[in-house]
Design an enzyme around this catalytic site. Structure first.
Site, PDB file in Angstrom:
ATOM      1  N   ASP A 114      53.887   8.914  -2.474  1.00 48.53           N
ATOM      2  CA  ASP A 114      52.591   8.214  -2.741  1.00 48.53           C
ATOM      3  C   ASP A 114      52.831   7.895  -0.432  1.00 48.53           C
ATOM      4  O   ASP A 114      53.549   7.473  -0.372  1.00 48.53           O
ATOM      5  CB  ASP A 114      53.333   7.102  -3.875  1.00 48.53           C
ATOM      6  CG  ASP A 114      53.820   7.218  -4.789  1.00 48.53           C
ATOM      7  OD1 ASP A 114      52.525   7.847  -5.393  1.00 48.53           O
ATOM      8  OD2 ASP A 114      54.681   7.148  -5.204  1.00 48.53           O
ATOM      9  N   ASP A 152      57.386  13.615   1.335  1.00 48.02           N
ATOM     10  CA  ASP A 152      57.390  11.867   0.100  1.00 48.02           C
ATOM     11  C   ASP A 152      55.912  12.139  -0.711  1.00 48.02           C
ATOM     12  O   ASP A 152      55.007  13.023  -0.511  1.00 48.02           O
ATOM     13  CB  ASP A 152      57.585  10.883   0.873  1.00 48.02           C
ATOM     14  CG  ASP A 152      56.415  10.021   0.489  1.00 48.02           C
ATOM     15  OD1 ASP A 152      57.676   9.522  -0.581  1.00 48.02           O
ATOM     16  OD2 ASP A 152      56.136   8.877   1.067  1.00 48.02           O
TER      17      ASP A 152
HETATM   18 MG   LIG Z   1      55.538   6.875   0.378  1.00 50.17          MG
END
Ligand SMILES: [Mg+2]
Length: 187
Positions: A10, A8
């Site tokens: 962020d 992922d």
């Molecule tokens: Mg995230």
């Protein structure tokens, strides 16, 4: 078949400061480069899968996203890490504007981005790993059939989003990968 480390963005690669879209707001999280280098040494591809509904919400453009992504990849490359591909979902089922308002298969917790990566890069998902900081990351990984999931979080997840391993930070995740043999080269 190739294995991959799915990341992922962020909250895993960079600090999650909500809808980050400018270079000056992009701060790498401690340990991300070491973790990626270890994955590469184990022969894994590195693939980013990121929800970017800020595009659909009109907070920033796809062009701005690509400028930031290109910069991010250069930062990785400067530290010896090749990011094989970045998949992103610009949609939002409720708050997207125009053609971005879409109940799509790519937005996590749906597995669309991961399945596309599997097909385009010939990835064996069962032998792959995903690291996320939200329950929907883990749910997407499970729906796609990724074998090992790591949640970077200090709160207890919903049972349906229970990861294989939960870590407080990337250093802990790194130690888990080494001790579990997940970062051992296969074949
Ligand atoms: Mg995230």
């Amino acid at each position: 078949m190739k294995r991959a480390l799915f990341l992922d963005r962020d909250g895993v690669i960079n600090e999650d400061r909500r809808y980050v879209h400018r270079i000056e707001d992009f701060h790498f999280i401690d340990g991300i480069f070491d973790l990626c280098r270890a994955a590469m040494d184990a022969g894994m591809a590195i693939i980013v899968v990121t929800n970017q509904a800020g595009i659909g919400r009109g907070l920033f453009t796809e062009r701005q996203f690509h400028v930031l992504t290109d910069w991010m990849k250069v930062q990785f490359a400067d530290r010896g890490v090749t990011i094989d591909q970045v998949y992103y979902c610009p949609h939002h089922p409720l708050y997207g504007t125009g053609h971005y308002k879409l109940d799509c298969l790519c937005r996590k917790p749906n597995p669309g981005m991961i399945l596309r990566a599997r097909d385009e890069h010939g990835i064996c998902l069962r032998n792959s790993v995903l690291i996320g900081d939200k329950e929907w990351d883990i749910m997407a990984a499970k729906a796609a059939g990724i074998g090992a999931t790591v949640l970077i979080s200090d709160h207890v997840p919903d049972p349906k989003a229970k990861p294989v391993f939960q870590a407080a930070n990337l250093r802990e995740a790194y130690d888990f990968f080494i001790s579990s043999g997940l970062f051992t080269r296969i074949g």
